[in-house]
Design an enzyme around this catalytic site. Structure first.
Site, PDB file in Angstrom:
ATOM      1  N   ASP A  14      40.769  51.161  44.479  1.00 38.33           N
ATOM      2  CA  ASP A  14      41.695  51.079  43.348  1.00 38.33           C
ATOM      3  C   ASP A  14      41.304  52.059  42.243  1.00 38.33           C
ATOM      4  O   ASP A  14      41.995  52.172  41.228  1.00 38.33           O
ATOM      5  CB  ASP A  14      41.779  49.653  42.798  1.00 38.33           C
ATOM      6  CG  ASP A  14      40.427  49.031  42.493  1.00 38.33           C
ATOM      7  OD1 ASP A  14      39.386  49.626  42.853  1.00 38.33           O
ATOM      8  OD2 ASP A  14      40.400  47.931  41.895  1.00 38.33           O
ATOM      9  N   ASN A  53      34.128  54.858  42.108  1.00 36.45           N
ATOM     10  CA  ASN A  53      33.997  53.423  42.336  1.00 36.45           C
ATOM     11  C   ASN A  53      34.684  53.130  43.665  1.00 36.45           C
ATOM     12  O   ASN A  53      35.885  53.357  43.821  1.00 36.45           O
ATOM     13  CB  ASN A  53      34.647  52.629  41.197  1.00 36.45           C
ATOM     14  CG  ASN A  53      34.555  51.127  41.412  1.00 36.45           C
ATOM     15  OD1 ASN A  53      34.890  50.609  42.473  1.00 36.45           O
ATOM     16  ND2 ASN A  53      34.120  50.407  40.386  1.00 36.45           N
ATOM     17  N   ASN A  61      34.076  50.623  32.564  1.00 34.04           N
ATOM     18  CA  ASN A  61      34.953  49.478  32.268  1.00 34.04           C
ATOM     19  C   ASN A  61      35.379  49.422  30.802  1.00 34.04           C
ATOM     20  O   ASN A  61      35.578  48.335  30.242  1.00 34.04           O
ATOM     21  CB  ASN A  61      34.278  48.161  32.692  1.00 34.04           C
ATOM     22  CG  ASN A  61      34.674  47.762  34.106  1.00 34.04           C
ATOM     23  OD1 ASN A  61      35.852  47.782  34.467  1.00 34.04           O
ATOM     24  ND2 ASN A  61      33.691  47.434  34.925  1.00 34.04           N
ATOM     25  N   GLU A 113      30.056  49.895  42.775  1.00 31.59           N
ATOM     26  CA  GLU A 113      30.668  48.717  43.394  1.00 31.59           C
ATOM     27  C   GLU A 113      30.586  48.804  44.931  1.00 31.59           C
ATOM     28  O   GLU A 113      31.584  48.781  45.636  1.00 31.59           O
ATOM     29  CB  GLU A 113      32.113  48.521  42.928  1.00 31.59           C
ATOM     30  CG  GLU A 113      32.539  47.065  42.978  1.00 31.59           C
ATOM     31  CD  GLU A 113      33.865  46.776  42.282  1.00 31.59           C
ATOM     32  OE1 GLU A 113      34.268  45.596  42.346  1.00 31.59           O
ATOM     33  OE2 GLU A 113      34.482  47.685  41.694  1.00 31.59           O
ATOM     34  N   ASP A 139      31.614  53.842  36.464  1.00 30.01           N
ATOM     35  CA  ASP A 139      32.699  53.002  35.963  1.00 30.01           C
ATOM     36  C   ASP A 139      32.148  52.263  34.756  1.00 30.01           C
ATOM     37  O   ASP A 139      31.322  51.365  34.888  1.00 30.01           O
ATOM     38  CB  ASP A 139      33.135  52.041  37.069  1.00 30.01           C
ATOM     39  CG  ASP A 139      34.188  51.044  36.609  1.00 30.01           C
ATOM     40  OD1 ASP A 139      34.591  51.101  35.429  1.00 30.01           O
ATOM     41  OD2 ASP A 139      34.597  50.205  37.429  1.00 30.01           O
ATOM     42  N   ASN A 142      34.897  50.132  45.279  1.00 26.65           N
ATOM     43  CA  ASN A 142      35.424  48.778  45.468  1.00 26.65           C
ATOM     44  C   ASN A 142      35.107  48.284  46.884  1.00 26.65           C
ATOM     45  O   ASN A 142      35.973  47.770  47.585  1.00 26.65           O
ATOM     46  CB  ASN A 142      36.927  48.731  45.192  1.00 26.65           C
ATOM     47  CG  ASN A 142      37.451  47.311  45.048  1.00 26.65           C
ATOM     48  OD1 ASN A 142      36.681  46.373  44.889  1.00 26.65           O
ATOM     49  ND2 ASN A 142      38.756  47.145  45.124  1.00 26.65           N
TER      50      ASN A 142
END
Length: 262
Positions: A248, A8, A151, A36, A149, A10
């Site tokens: 992150d 990911n 989540n 993302e 991801d 970000n």
């Protein structure tokens, strides 16, 4: 050996500035699945679109600076599938699949419900639709690797502060039960857990930007490679790269001992 990375970013532009595309060629991966993107096609420079040695394929969100997934592949696929066929979901750019003769490689980004009830509802809607899609993939009899991801931290071992997150999105009982069904009823395999069933802090892939979460390793394992049992059984080793920080999240790399070279 088939090497697969999930990361990911970000924000692909942010990750580029932080050196992700300098790091990537050194990994000698066959596939690099990213999530993302937070970008549209017009925002993608040549290194972001087609890093040296790779073909890039992307499913962008309609909303600018939001979501989006992609896959970098060394070999061009026979087919590219963008989206799940659900307009409300596909507008957010959450699913892309590369289809080869012997393998499907998928990059997926499940919604986060942490910003409010409306997004948690959107997450549950995605999970409902995605479960049916996962069932169809499992029945198709193909080798499949889903990177992304999700989540969701599956079990208490998958996050540091599990007691404090029992009522928070990402560790809700309904989410965890859904993921258990994906594994136990549909037969998908959590490849990292298959390799390292007892790993705790070393398994985390995401850390909040609040406080000193990263410094204190107060993390979550929410980035997965989930595969059909046949190819999961060939997994040899996995690593989570934390020497440099592109996001992150930390990239998850898994090596599969398979004769299939796509």
């Amino acid at each position: 050996m088939l090497r697969v990375i999930s990361a990911n970013l970000n924000g692909v532009r942010s990750a580029h500035r932080k050196g992700f595309f300098d790091w990537l060629p050194e990994q000698r991966a066959d596939f690099v699945c990213v999530q993302e993107l937070k970008a549209q096609a017009a925002d993608m420079t040549e290194p972001m679109q087609s890093p040296d040695g790779y073909h890039g394929y992307f499913h962008y969100a309609e909303k600018k600076g939001y979501s989006g997934v992609g896959i970098y592949a060394r070999k061009e696929p026979d087919q590219v599938v963008e989206g799940l066929g659900v307009p409300q979901i596909d507008a957010e750019g959450r699913y892309i699949e590369l289809v080869y003769d012997g393998l499907s490689m998928i990059s997926v980004y499940l919604p986060s419900g942490s910003s409010g009830d409306h997004r948690q509802s959107a997450k549950y809607h995605f999970m409902e639709c995605f479960y049916g899609h996962l069932a169809d993939l499992a029945k198709a009899g193909r080798r499949v690797i889903l990177c992304g991801d999700w989540n969701i931290a599956h079990k208490e071992i998958d996050l540091k502060n599990w007691k404090g997150n029992l009522k928070n999105s990402g560790f809700l009982p309904e989410e965890r039960a859904w993921l258990t069904k994906v594994f136990n009823e549909l037969g998908w395999v959590d490849v990292y857990r298959h390799l390292y069933p007892d790993a705790t802090g070393e398994a985390y892939t995401w850390w909040s930007n609040r406080g000193q979460a990263r410094a204190n390793n107060v993390g979550w394992r929410i980035d997965y490679q989930i595969a059909t049992a046949d190819i999961a059984a060939t997994a040899q080793s996995a690593s989570i790269y934390k020497e440099s920080w592109f996001s992150d999240h930390a990239p998850l790399t898994i090596d599969y001992d398979t004769k299939l070279f796509v």
